[in-house]
Design a protein around this motif. Structure first.
Motif, short mmCIF file in Angstrom:
data_model
loop_
_atom_site.label_atom_id
_atom_site.label_comp_id
_atom_site.label_asym_id
_atom_site.label_seq_id
_atom_site.Cartn_x
_atom_site.Cartn_y
_atom_site.Cartn_z
N LYS A 167 0.76 -1.22 -0.14
CA LYS A 167 0.00 0.03 -0.16
C LYS A 167 0.90 1.26 -0.02
N ALA A 168 0.29 2.22 -0.40
CA ALA A 168 1.04 3.55 -0.37
C ALA A 168 1.05 3.88 0.93
N GLU A 169 2.15 4.69 1.51
CA GLU A 169 2.14 5.19 2.82
C GLU A 169 2.55 6.87 2.66
N VAL A 170 1.83 7.70 3.38
CA VAL A 170 2.27 9.00 3.34
C VAL A 170 2.74 9.86 4.26
N ASP A 171 3.79 10.51 4.39
CA ASP A 171 4.34 11.32 5.28
C ASP A 171 3.78 12.72 5.35
N LYS A 223 -7.44 12.92 -2.00
CA LYS A 223 -8.13 14.15 -2.10
C LYS A 223 -7.43 15.17 -1.38
N ILE A 224 -7.50 16.63 -1.83
CA ILE A 224 -7.18 17.69 -1.05
C ILE A 224 -8.62 18.70 -0.93
N GLU A 225 -8.84 18.62 0.63
CA GLU A 225 -10.20 19.43 1.00
C GLU A 225 -9.68 20.52 1.76
N ASN A 226 -10.08 21.84 1.70
CA ASN A 226 -9.94 22.74 2.51
C ASN A 226 -8.43 22.55 3.09
N LYS A 227 -7.64 22.57 2.12
CA LYS A 227 -6.07 22.76 2.22
C LYS A 227 -5.69 21.50 3.10
N LYS A 228 -6.37 20.38 3.19
CA LYS A 228 -5.90 19.29 3.92
C LYS A 228 -5.78 18.05 2.99
N PHE A 229 -4.91 17.13 3.26
CA PHE A 229 -4.51 15.90 2.39
C PHE A 229 -5.44 14.85 3.16
N TYR A 253 -5.98 10.70 2.57
CA TYR A 253 -5.69 9.51 1.97
C TYR A 253 -6.80 8.27 2.40
N SER A 254 -7.51 7.91 1.37
CA SER A 254 -8.42 6.82 1.73
C SER A 254 -7.55 5.29 1.35
N ILE A 255 -6.81 4.83 2.19
CA ILE A 255 -6.04 3.78 2.22
C ILE A 255 -6.64 2.49 1.71
#
Ligand code: SF4
Ligand code: SF4
Length: 339
Positions: free
Chosen positions: A94-98, A118-124, A126-128
Motif C-alpha cells: 500500500k502507499a504510505e504518506v508522510d 483528495k485535497i479538501e480545505n487545504k487538507k490532504f 488519503y483513503s487507504i
C-alpha cells in the motif's frame, strides 16, 4: 486428476474450453463499495472468477455484489478467489504518506487511478482502502512524501481465515524465494486439501526465464495437475500503459505475460495457463495468434480503469457498464491454436 478439484466443474469446463475470464479486483484493494459494484457488474457480464484481497470485509462486499446480480435471470455465480502471498510480491503493498512532507501540490491526486487521494480545505486526505498498490504515486511526489510498504499478511493465518469464510479458491503469489515457498507449503498443506481451486501467480518481474520454468515445475510438484498457473507480466500496469487498442503483450517484450506463458508452455505440464498483468481485450487473440495456447485471461487495472467512470452512478450507467465488462469477458473466445 487432482482430487482437490471437485466442486468447480463449471470453471474447469471454462478453462478446458479456453474461455476462462477472471476479474482481478486487486490483492490489496479494500475499497468495499468499489468491490461490491465491480463484482455486481462482472457477475452480470459472465466472469468466471473474481479475484479479491484476502480480507473478510472484501469477501462480504463481493458476496453482496454477486447476490444482487444473480437475482437477475440467466446470471451465473462466479467463484470468489482470494490472493495470498507466499513470498514477497508487489501485489501486497500500500502507499504510505508522510503528512509532514506533503506540500499539497496535488500531483498524486491527478495520477492515482482509484482516487485514493483528495485535497479538501487545504487538507490532504488519503483513503487507504482505495489503494491497490500500483506503486505509481511515489514517482510523482517531488518531496518524497509517498512510499510503498508491504502489507505482510501471514499465509497460514490468511488461508485459515479465508477457509473459515467459505472461500475455497485461492491464488498463491509465488514471489521468488523457492525455499520459502516450499516451507510455507509444508506448513499449509493440510489447509490446502480443503480448497477446490488453486492458482499460482508467477511473475516475470521477479524471475528469470530459467526461474520461471523452475517455479512452474515446483507449483506442479506441490499442488498437482489441473491447477491454474497465472503468467504475470507487468503487475497492475494495465491502467497506465494500456491506453491504445493494441495490447502491450503484443510487443512480445521479455517482461510480458505472453512471454511467461510461452516459457511455461514449453514445460508441457498438465496445468491451465492464464495470463495477467498488462492484459486487455486483445490479449487472448494475440496469445492464440502467436501460438501460445492459453486457457484464460485475467484483467485487473485495465478493467477497473474502464469501469471507474460508471461506478458512482451505477443505476444510471448499469447497461453501459455491463456492456463494457462483457466486451472484456467475451474477448476470451475459446479459439484454440494448433501447436
Ligand atoms: S497511485 Fe497506486 S499506489 Fe498510489 S495510492 Fe493510488 S493505487 Fe495506491
Ligand atoms: S504528490 Fe506528494 S507533495 Fe504532492 S500532494 Fe501528493 S503527497 Fe503531497
Amino acid at each position: 486428476m487432482n482430487p482437490m478439484i471437485n466442486t468447480t466443474s463449471h470453471v474447469i469446463k471454462d478453462l478446458e474450453q479456453q474461455r476462462f475470464f477472471k476479474l482481478v479486483c486487486g490483492a490489496s484493494l479494500t475499497d468495499v463499495e468499489m468491490i461490491e459494484r465491480l463484482t455486481f457488474i462482472f457477475t452480470l457480464a459472465g466472469a468466471h472468477v473474481i479475484d479479491l484481497a484476502p480480507s473478510a470485509d472484501v469477501i462480504f462486499a463481493a458476496r453482496r455484489g454477486v447476490e444482487k446480480a444473480i437475482e437477475l435471470p440467466e446470471t451465473s455465480k462466479p467463484l470468489l478467489m482470494a490472493s495470498i502471498q507466499l513470498d514477497k510480491d508487489p501485489h501486497f503493498r500500500k502507499a504510505e504518506v508522510d503528512y509532514n512532507l506533503c506540500d499539497l501540490c496535488s500531483a498524486c491526486v491527478k495520477v492515482c487511478p482509484t482516487e485514493a487521494f483528495k485535497i479538501e480545505n487545504k487538507k490532504f486526505i488519503y483513503s487507504i482502502e482505495k489503494c491497490y498498490g500500483c506503486g505509481i504515486c511515489p514517482q510523482y511526489c517531488h518531496v518524497n512524501a509517498l512510499s510503498m510498504v508491504d502489507t505482510k499478511p501471514s499465509p497460514k493465518e490468511t488461508l485459515t481465515e479465508m477457509i473459515s469464510l467459505g472461500v475455497k479458491s485461492i491464488e498463491f503469489h509465488f514471489g521468488k524465494n523457492f525455499q520459502k515457498v516450499e516451507e510455507i507449503w509444508t506448513d499449509v498443506r493440510d489447509l490446502v486439501k480443503k480448497l477446490d481451486l488453486i492458482s499460482f501467480s508467477i511473475g516475470s518481474d521477479l524471475l528469470s526465464d530459467e526461474d520461471i520454468k523452475k517455479a512452474a515445475d515446483l507449483c506442479y510438484r506441490l499442488a498437482g495437475s489441473r491447477i491454474i498457473l497465472q503468467c504475470d507480466g507487468t503487475p497492475m500496469s494495465g491502467g497506465f500503459h494500456n491506453n491504445s487498442k493494441k495490447s502491450k503483450i503484443g510487443n512480445n517484450s521479455n517482461n510480458s505475460s505472453l512471454h511467461v506463458a510461452r516459457i511455461i508452455q514449453e514445460e508441457k505440464l498438465p496445468v491451465y495457463l492464464q495470463i495477467s498483468g498488462g492484459t486487455d481485450e486483445n490479449s487472448f487473440t494475440e496469445a492464440i495468434d502467436s501460438g501460445v495456447n492459453i486457457n484464460g485471461v485475467a484483467i485487473g487495472s485495465y478493467a477497473r480503469k474502464l469501469l471507474m467512470p460508471y461506478l458512482t452512478d451505477l443505476e444510471e450507467n448499469l447497461n453501459e457498464a455491463v456492456m463494457i465488462a462483457k466486451t472484456l469477458v467475451d474477448s476470451v473466445s475459446g479459439i484454440s491454436c494448433k501447436i
